[in-house]
Design a protein around this motif. Structure first.
Motif, PDB file in Angstrom:
ATOM      1  N   LEU A  96     -25.593  -0.813  26.196  1.00 51.83           N
ATOM      2  CA  LEU A  96     -24.203  -0.702  25.762  1.00 51.83           C
ATOM      3  C   LEU A  96     -23.720   0.738  25.864  1.00 51.83           C
ATOM      4  CD1 LEU A  96     -21.636  -1.881  24.618  1.00 51.83           C
ATOM      5  CD2 LEU A  96     -22.619  -1.712  22.315  1.00 51.83           C
ATOM      6  N   GLN A  97     -24.601   1.678  25.594  1.00 47.74           N
ATOM      7  CA  GLN A  97     -24.257   3.094  25.696  1.00 47.74           C
ATOM      8  C   GLN A  97     -23.749   3.419  27.102  1.00 47.74           C
ATOM      9  OE1 GLN A  97     -27.615   5.690  25.129  1.00 47.74           O
ATOM     10  NE2 GLN A  97     -26.385   7.532  24.930  1.00 47.74           N
ATOM     11  N   GLU A  98     -24.474   2.962  28.111  1.00 49.46           N
ATOM     12  CA  GLU A  98     -24.082   3.242  29.491  1.00 49.46           C
ATOM     13  C   GLU A  98     -22.866   2.418  29.908  1.00 49.46           C
ATOM     14  OE1 GLU A  98     -27.637   2.745  31.768  1.00 49.46           O
ATOM     15  OE2 GLU A  98     -28.488   4.659  31.108  1.00 49.46           O
ATOM     16  N   GLN A  99     -22.709   1.221  29.338  1.00 48.66           N
ATOM     17  CA  GLN A  99     -21.517   0.419  29.636  1.00 48.66           C
ATOM     18  C   GLN A  99     -20.256   1.117  29.125  1.00 48.66           C
ATOM     19  OE1 GLN A  99     -21.388  -3.791  28.316  1.00 48.66           O
ATOM     20  NE2 GLN A  99     -19.294  -3.366  27.639  1.00 48.66           N
ATOM     21  N   LEU A 100     -20.338   1.655  27.916  1.00 50.35           N
ATOM     22  CA  LEU A 100     -19.191   2.375  27.365  1.00 50.35           C
ATOM     23  C   LEU A 100     -18.818   3.557  28.252  1.00 50.35           C
ATOM     24  CD1 LEU A 100     -20.023   2.500  23.535  1.00 50.35           C
ATOM     25  CD2 LEU A 100     -18.369   1.033  24.675  1.00 50.35           C
ATOM     26  N   PHE A 101     -19.839   4.314  28.647  1.00 47.52           N
ATOM     27  CA  PHE A 101     -19.593   5.538  29.405  1.00 47.52           C
ATOM     28  C   PHE A 101     -19.116   5.248  30.828  1.00 47.52           C
ATOM     29  CE2 PHE A 101     -21.160   8.998  32.177  1.00 47.52           C
ATOM     30  CZ  PHE A 101     -20.441  10.053  31.635  1.00 47.52           C
ATOM     31  N   VAL A 114      -4.334   8.590  29.523  1.00 47.18           N
ATOM     32  CA  VAL A 114      -4.819   9.803  28.861  1.00 47.18           C
ATOM     33  C   VAL A 114      -6.056  10.301  29.601  1.00 47.18           C
ATOM     34  CG1 VAL A 114      -3.945   9.099  26.610  1.00 47.18           C
ATOM     35  CG2 VAL A 114      -6.286   8.492  27.258  1.00 47.18           C
ATOM     36  N   HIS A 115      -6.312  11.584  29.477  1.00 45.55           N
ATOM     37  CA  HIS A 115      -7.532  12.157  30.050  1.00 45.55           C
ATOM     38  C   HIS A 115      -8.348  12.769  28.923  1.00 45.55           C
ATOM     39  CE1 HIS A 115     -10.374  14.031  32.729  1.00 45.55           C
ATOM     40  NE2 HIS A 115     -10.141  15.199  32.163  1.00 45.55           N
ATOM     41  N   VAL A 116      -9.522  12.225  28.718  1.00 40.42           N
ATOM     42  CA  VAL A 116     -10.401  12.669  27.638  1.00 40.42           C
ATOM     43  C   VAL A 116     -11.770  12.983  28.228  1.00 40.42           C
ATOM     44  CG1 VAL A 116     -11.548  11.983  25.500  1.00 40.42           C
ATOM     45  CG2 VAL A 116      -9.186  11.303  25.909  1.00 40.42           C
ATOM     46  N   THR A 117     -12.363  14.080  27.791  1.00 42.96           N
ATOM     47  CA  THR A 117     -13.704  14.425  28.246  1.00 42.96           C
ATOM     48  C   THR A 117     -14.723  13.623  27.446  1.00 42.96           C
ATOM     49  OG1 THR A 117     -12.963  16.673  28.719  1.00 42.96           O
ATOM     50  CG2 THR A 117     -15.336  16.289  28.674  1.00 42.96           C
ATOM     51  N   VAL A 118     -15.430  12.736  28.128  1.00 43.82           N
ATOM     52  CA  VAL A 118     -16.436  11.880  27.497  1.00 43.82           C
ATOM     53  C   VAL A 118     -17.792  12.217  28.106  1.00 43.82           C
ATOM     54  CG1 VAL A 118     -17.162   9.513  27.018  1.00 43.82           C
ATOM     55  CG2 VAL A 118     -14.720  10.055  27.229  1.00 43.82           C
ATOM     56  N   LYS A 119     -18.793  12.419  27.264  1.00 42.46           N
ATOM     57  CA  LYS A 119     -20.129  12.740  27.754  1.00 42.46           C
ATOM     58  C   LYS A 119     -21.154  11.777  27.169  1.00 42.46           C
ATOM     59  CE  LYS A 119     -19.110  16.145  30.427  1.00 42.46           C
ATOM     60  NZ  LYS A 119     -19.273  15.995  31.895  1.00 42.46           N
ATOM     61  N   LEU A 120     -22.121  11.439  28.002  1.00 44.02           N
ATOM     62  CA  LEU A 120     -23.236  10.587  27.599  1.00 44.02           C
ATOM     63  C   LEU A 120     -24.402  11.488  27.220  1.00 44.02           C
ATOM     64  CD1 LEU A 120     -24.297   7.575  27.602  1.00 44.02           C
ATOM     65  CD2 LEU A 120     -25.161   8.056  29.891  1.00 44.02           C
ATOM     66  N   GLN A 207     -22.627  20.323  27.082  1.00 41.84           N
ATOM     67  CA  GLN A 207     -21.516  19.478  27.513  1.00 41.84           C
ATOM     68  C   GLN A 207     -21.043  18.574  26.378  1.00 41.84           C
ATOM     69  OE1 GLN A 207     -23.165  17.505  30.923  1.00 41.84           O
ATOM     70  NE2 GLN A 207     -22.882  19.268  32.290  1.00 41.84           N
ATOM     71  N   ALA A 208     -21.980  18.114  25.556  1.00 39.28           N
ATOM     72  CA  ALA A 208     -21.609  17.283  24.407  1.00 39.28           C
ATOM     73  C   ALA A 208     -20.795  18.088  23.399  1.00 39.28           C
ATOM     74  CB  ALA A 208     -22.868  16.717  23.744  1.00 39.28           C
ATOM     75  N   ARG A 209     -21.156  19.351  23.221  1.00 42.34           N
ATOM     76  CA  ARG A 209     -20.393  20.199  22.294  1.00 42.34           C
ATOM     77  C   ARG A 209     -18.968  20.422  22.797  1.00 42.34           C
ATOM     78  NH1 ARG A 209     -25.563  22.685  21.487  1.00 42.34           N
ATOM     79  NH2 ARG A 209     -25.289  24.123  23.231  1.00 42.34           N
ATOM     80  N   ASP A 210     -18.800  20.468  24.115  1.00 39.12           N
ATOM     81  CA  ASP A 210     -17.483  20.734  24.694  1.00 39.12           C
ATOM     82  C   ASP A 210     -16.630  19.472  24.838  1.00 39.12           C
ATOM     83  OD1 ASP A 210     -18.254  23.374  24.916  1.00 39.12           O
ATOM     84  OD2 ASP A 210     -18.893  23.188  27.008  1.00 39.12           O
ATOM     85  N   ALA A 211     -17.252  18.301  24.793  1.00 37.27           N
ATOM     86  CA  ALA A 211     -16.538  17.046  25.034  1.00 37.27           C
ATOM     87  C   ALA A 211     -15.759  16.598  23.801  1.00 37.27           C
ATOM     88  CB  ALA A 211     -17.521  15.956  25.444  1.00 37.27           C
ATOM     89  N   GLN A 212     -14.740  15.765  24.031  1.00 42.19           N
ATOM     90  CA  GLN A 212     -14.008  15.188  22.897  1.00 42.19           C
ATOM     91  C   GLN A 212     -14.765  13.996  22.326  1.00 42.19           C
ATOM     92  OE1 GLN A 212      -9.825  14.128  23.437  1.00 42.19           O
ATOM     93  NE2 GLN A 212     -10.030  12.480  21.945  1.00 42.19           N
ATOM     94  N   VAL A 213     -15.392  13.213  23.214  1.00 39.53           N
ATOM     95  CA  VAL A 213     -16.136  12.034  22.775  1.00 39.53           C
ATOM     96  C   VAL A 213     -17.553  12.106  23.327  1.00 39.53           C
ATOM     97  CG1 VAL A 213     -16.251   9.513  22.752  1.00 39.53           C
ATOM     98  CG2 VAL A 213     -14.017  10.654  22.765  1.00 39.53           C
TER      99      VAL A 213
END
Length: 347
Positions: A96-101, A114-120, A207-213
């Motif tokens: 599910l984690q990879e499906q979301l991403f 919208v443009h949101v920075t999302v990181k796995l 990258q996770a620290r810089d991402a919004q989600v």
């Protein structure tokens, strides 16, 4: 969650501009219906999304349950994307984690405009360790297949920017090579490592620290809660919002991090270790009238009595329950505030 109940719940919400905006996305003719082929507006999904929106807006906590087909994923992701706030979304497993991403977030970003920075972000063992990869040939590998797998990993690491082992084609998940080319917290050299600047784990965390989600799984989230690390190298960043999808699996996974595990095989392993130490170091102190075999049998009988007592309490093999152990009185009571897992194994 039935539609009627959802509608009644939504009616009692004080609809702010944000809550109305979220609801409008799911309405007939809204952004989702215009951009997502086959999308059908459902009152239960609208209610779910608006409850999430109000919860985020008021910085509250909510526990929501809805049946299959409600559209829970879009219902909680949409308010997150529109809120503009830092969020962590945690799932029970990698699937599910990879499906979301890979699927849900890109689809929603396009639909909502919208443009949101999302990181796995995954646990350390999911990333190739450059130091261990560089030195692995000096260690020697057990099989030819391991060497074949190593060559594939080397080619992948030379061109890939993530180092995520899931991206390596043709190397099975259970290949022995992974234990040679990934690191653990115990054998990581951290900032002393000559490859620290290029470390895939460090890059993923930055990258996770810089991402919004940030999309993680429950194992990583709970592991991070157990480990204290320097602020610049923490597993997870701070966040305004935390969403647990598949939250019903949290207690089971959490028991591995915050509970104690008891297995008969582990007890017998400890008995064997005591036997080894006793015979090698303290043979002279043993009572000549009481052999080690008698001591071992006595301990095993006590363990079997303990197992029977657990069974009487309804605690069976492989189950996790709250257990209180009173050693002084020899009693076992249930429940208590601490969690324990019992696993019965053949001795």
């Amino acid at each position: 969650m039935r539609d009627r109940g959802s509608e009644e719940m939504a009616e009692h919400l004080e609809e702010s501009d944000f809550v109305r905006e979220v609801g409008a996305c799911f309405a007939p003719g809204g952004r989702l219906s215009r951009k997502c082929p086959g999308f059908v507006s459902r009152p239960s999904q609208v209610a779910f999304a608006q409850i999430v929106a109000r919860t985020l807006e008021n910085r509250e906590t909510a526990v929501l349950e809805a049946g299959t087909g409600t559209g829970k994923t879009f219902a909680y992701l949409t308010p997150i994307l529109l809120s503009g706030r830092k969020a962590i979304v945690s799932t029970a497993g990698k699937t599910l984690q990879e499906q979301l991403f890979n699927k849900d977030f890109p689809a929603l970003e396009a639909a909502l405009g919208v443009h949101v920075t999302v990181k796995l972000l995954k646990g350390r063992a999911n990333y190739i360790c450059l130091r261990r990869l560089k030195n692995v040939r000096q260690m020697g590998l057990p099989t030819k297949q391991a060497f074949d797998d190593l060559r594939k990993i080397e080619r992948f690491a030379a061109v890939d920017s993530t180092g995520d082992r899931a991206g390596v084609k043709g190397v099975p998940e259970d290949s022995v090579i992974w234990s040679y080319v990934t690191s653990s917290r115990e054998n990581c050299s951290a900032q002393k490592c000559p490859y620290a600047a290029d470390c895939f784990v460090n890059k993923a965390r930055q990258q996770a620290r810089d991402a919004q989600v940030v999309v993680v799984n429950h194992h990583l989230f709970l592991s991070a809660a157990c480990v204290k690390e320097a602020s610049d190298n923490r597993m997870l960043p701070d966040a305004d919002i935390v969403i647990f999808d598949e939250a019903h699996k949290l207690p089971e996974i959490g028991s591995h991090f915050f509970g104690q595990e008891l297995s008969s095989s582990a007890v017998f392993d400890q008995l064997q270790e005591v036997r080894r130490i006793t015979i090698s170091r303290h043979r002279h102190a043993l009572d000549k009238n009481l052999t080690w075999e008698e001591l071992y049998e006595s301990a095993r009988d006590a363990l079997q009595d303990f197992v029977l007592k657990l069974d009487e309490l309804g605690i069976h093999e492989g189950e996790s329950q709250n257990v209180a152990l009173s050693v002084s009185s020899g009693s076992v009571t249930c429940p208590s505030t601490s969690s324990a897992r019992y696993t019965q194994c053949a001795s």
